[in-house]
Write a protein that holds these residues in place. Structure first.
Motif, PDB file in Angstrom:
ATOM      1  N   ASN A   1      -1.791   2.512   3.528  1.00  0.00           N
ATOM      2  CA  ASN A   1      -1.121   3.504   4.363  1.00  0.00           C
ATOM      3  C   ASN A   1      -1.756   4.883   4.233  1.00  0.00           C
ATOM      4  OD1 ASN A   1       0.636   1.593   5.264  1.00  0.00           O
ATOM      5  ND2 ASN A   1       2.393   2.294   4.080  1.00  0.00           N
ATOM      6  N   ALA A   2      -2.199   5.216   3.009  1.00  0.00           N
ATOM      7  CA  ALA A   2      -2.787   6.532   2.769  1.00  0.00           C
ATOM      8  C   ALA A   2      -4.107   6.704   3.512  1.00  0.00           C
ATOM      9  CB  ALA A   2      -3.006   6.739   1.268  1.00  0.00           C
ATOM     10  N   SER A   3      -4.767   5.602   3.843  1.00  0.00           N
ATOM     11  CA  SER A   3      -6.093   5.667   4.474  1.00  0.00           C
ATOM     12  C   SER A   3      -6.101   4.996   5.846  1.00  0.00           C
ATOM     13  CB  SER A   3      -7.115   4.982   3.558  1.00  0.00           C
ATOM     14  OG  SER A   3      -7.038   5.485   2.249  1.00  0.00           O
ATOM     15  N   LEU A   4      -4.911   4.856   6.440  1.00  0.00           N
ATOM     16  CA  LEU A   4      -4.788   4.094   7.680  1.00  0.00           C
ATOM     17  C   LEU A   4      -5.623   4.696   8.815  1.00  0.00           C
ATOM     18  CD1 LEU A   4      -3.356   1.545   8.582  1.00  0.00           C
ATOM     19  CD2 LEU A   4      -1.415   2.940   9.305  1.00  0.00           C
ATOM     20  N   ALA A   5      -5.658   6.028   8.895  1.00  0.00           N
ATOM     21  CA  ALA A   5      -6.422   6.675   9.969  1.00  0.00           C
ATOM     22  C   ALA A   5      -7.902   6.312   9.884  1.00  0.00           C
ATOM     23  CB  ALA A   5      -6.239   8.186   9.904  1.00  0.00           C
ATOM     24  N   ASP A   6      -8.449   6.273   8.665  1.00  0.00           N
ATOM     25  CA  ASP A   6      -9.863   5.929   8.482  1.00  0.00           C
ATOM     26  C   ASP A   6     -10.124   4.474   8.859  1.00  0.00           C
ATOM     27  OD1 ASP A   6     -11.129   8.374   6.795  1.00  0.00           O
ATOM     28  OD2 ASP A   6      -9.061   8.038   6.185  1.00  0.00           O
TER      29      ASP A   6
END
Length: 539
Positions: A54-59
């Motif tokens: 979730n913390a890196s979902l955009a990437d």
């Protein structure tokens, strides 16, 4: 679960308040501790994989060409699979034997973790994450089951403290690890990070768990109608919770249909479980006072646990403009103190009534949320430090004592049901919490925006003065046309109003989380002293 019958059933009568009951228990074999530690390491990784992604979902979305709306299924597919398999694990462990079931799923979890890092597009990623969630979800209830069946009552607080690292520390530290790996190594490493600890986990389980024969005949006797209705109901419910806010809830025919399916399937599941001779889950455990109120408190804990890990990164990203690594560093102060505190909890449980620790823990966790209800434009890292520390202390004090009191007196044959229900309820609480918070954030932002917009009117002298100041600013910075400069000034004021509306809405979400934890605290007050449940007969 005969393969997991504890060697010391008599220890069930032991009080969790050590001073009153201190019979000398035989030494626990090292292999037992290796099994418990290995299993809890697996549970830690399974829970970590929710927040680390979730913390890196955009990437991840950008790398595989997924849109913002569709990219959410990268997390949703994992959660749906996990929440379905958790209540199934007790029965499947009986069918395939604990050793084979755990080892195969642990191995597959690593295989599909690595496969996720190699995904080329969104459909591939969704499918791989679903299988990763299904295999990883097994590790959570099985760790809990091993603790309450292999360890005598006197030593269970130590095992439950280890399990608390997976239940509360993993969600808190997930964004920190995910942000660091994404910013410095690349998003693929949020999946590769599972490989080394996973190999250690498999090695520990391989050498410590006793082999036992599979009981494939149980497949014919399985509660298949219960399994099917539960899987359909939970999958539909989880999808409703994940997608509801985005699709305007019951304004969407898709959400309405899924809600009806979830309601019908889960109602059928409850009826089936209460009427069949050999149910998948023994729902009658819920009428036991400690387990019932423990489940309620655990559900509300899940709301706050996963809800706070959802809302804080949202705030830091939208309002403060933090990247994934910066968000992780802020949340680290929720996770790292727990590494120090959780190992001390078993000793505290020996000295004090566990219910006191639960009450203090919920009070501190609630207080940490109430500390954030007056957020301002400059409310960032420094201002969040003490609320995060208080939250860390509260979470550390709650999980192990709550698990111990709720499962006190649970017989070995009911361990699988108790573990499945207890862990499923916390995850379900998380899904409900995130869905509610998303909706509250949207609705309260609209409310505050309307209120603020009434004050920021062109009929107000302060507003006209501010527009004039901003117009002059833009004209002195290269905008020659006064009408364009005035237009930009009005847009800038609109953005300021929107930002302030969001800050107020985020403050409201923390108030809601604090209120949920107060209700959890009240539920905890109804728990009976564990020693009164010796032998598991009290309801």
């Amino acid at each position: 679960m005969t393969a997991l019958q504890p060697t010391l059933n008599a220890a069930n009568a032991a009080d969790l308040n050590g001073p009153q009951a201190a019979p000398t228990a035989p030494a626990i074999p090292a292999r037992t501790w290796i099994a418990v530690v290995g299993a809890t390491l697996g549970a830690f990784m399974a829970v970590l994989n929710i927040q680390i992604v979730n913390a890196s979902l955009a990437d991840v979305q950008g790398a595989i060409g997924a849109g913002i709306d569709d990219g959410g299924w990268i997390s949703t597919s994992y959660l749906i699979a996990e929440i379905i398999v958790i209540p199934l694990s007790g029965w499947l462990a009986q069918v395939f034997s604990v050793r084979k079931y755990l080892l195969v799923n642990a191995f597959l979890f690593l295989v599909f973790s690595a496969a996720c890092a190699l995904a080329q597009d969104l459909p591939q990623m969704i499918a791989l994450r679903a299988v990763q969630g299904f295999t990883g979800g097994v590790l959570i209830p099985m760790a809990f089951t091993l603790i309450i069946t292999l360890l005598p009552k006197a030593k269970q607080p130590i095992g439950l403290a280890l399990f608390a690292l997976s239940a509360t520390f993993a969600p808190a530290i997930g964004p920190t690890i995910g942000g660091y790996l994404t910013e410095n190594w690349g998003w693929q490493y949020i999946f590769y990070v599972n490989l080394v600890p996973g190999a250690i986990m498999i090695g520990m389980l391989y050498v410590s768990l006793d082999a036992s024969p599979m009981k494939l005949s149980l497949l014919r006797q399985g509660d298949w109608l219960g399994i099917i209705t539960m899987a359909i109901g939970l999958a539909a419910l989880q999808t409703v919770l994940e997608e509801g806010n985005k699709d305007d809830w019951f304004g969407s025919p898709f959400i309405v249909r899924l809600s009806v399916i979830a309601a019908v399937a889960l109602t059928a599941f409850l009826v089936i479980e209460l009427t069949v001779e050999k149910p998948l889950l023994n729902l009658r455990l819920l009428i036991r006072r400690n387990f019932g109120f423990g489940m309620l408190a655990n559900f509300l804990l899940g709301i706050a646990l996963y809800g706070s890990v959802f809302i804080l990164p949202q705030y830091l990203s939208r309002i403060q403009g933090y990247n994934a690594e910066q968000i992780g560093m802020v949340l680290a102060w929720t996770g790292l103190p727990q590494l120090v505190l959780i190992p001390l909890v078993p000793r505290l449980m020996q000295r004090f009534d566990p219910r006191i620790l639960i009450t203090i823990g919920f009070a501190l966790f609630a207080g940490s949320n109430f500390m954030n209800i007056y957020m301002t434009n400059d409310y960032a890292t420094d201002q969040l430090f003490w609320p995060n520390i208080v939250r860390a202390v509260g979470q550390a004090l709650v999980m192990a004592p709550l698990s111990a009191v709720a499962t006190a007196g649970i017989e070995p044959e009911n361990a699988g049901s108790a573990s499945g229900l207890f862990n499923m309820m916390r995850n379900l609480g998380g899904a409900v919490g995130i869905a509610v918070l998303q909706t509250v954030l949207t609705k309260r932002e609209q409310f505050h925006s309307n209120v603020l917009s009434e004050s920021v009117s062109l009929f107000e002298q302060a507003t006209r003065t501010r527009i004039a100041q901003l117009t002059q600013y833009f004209m002195s910075h290269g905008i020659a046309n006064q009408a364009d400069a005035t237009s930009r000034a009005i847009v800038a004021i609109g953005k300021i109003v929107q930002k302030q509306s969001f800050i107020l809405a985020f403050s409201d979400t923390f108030y809601l989380l604090g209120a949920a934890l107060i209700v959890a605290l009240i539920a905890a007050l109804f728990l009976k002293k564990p020693g009164h449940l010796a032998g598991g007969g009290a309801h």
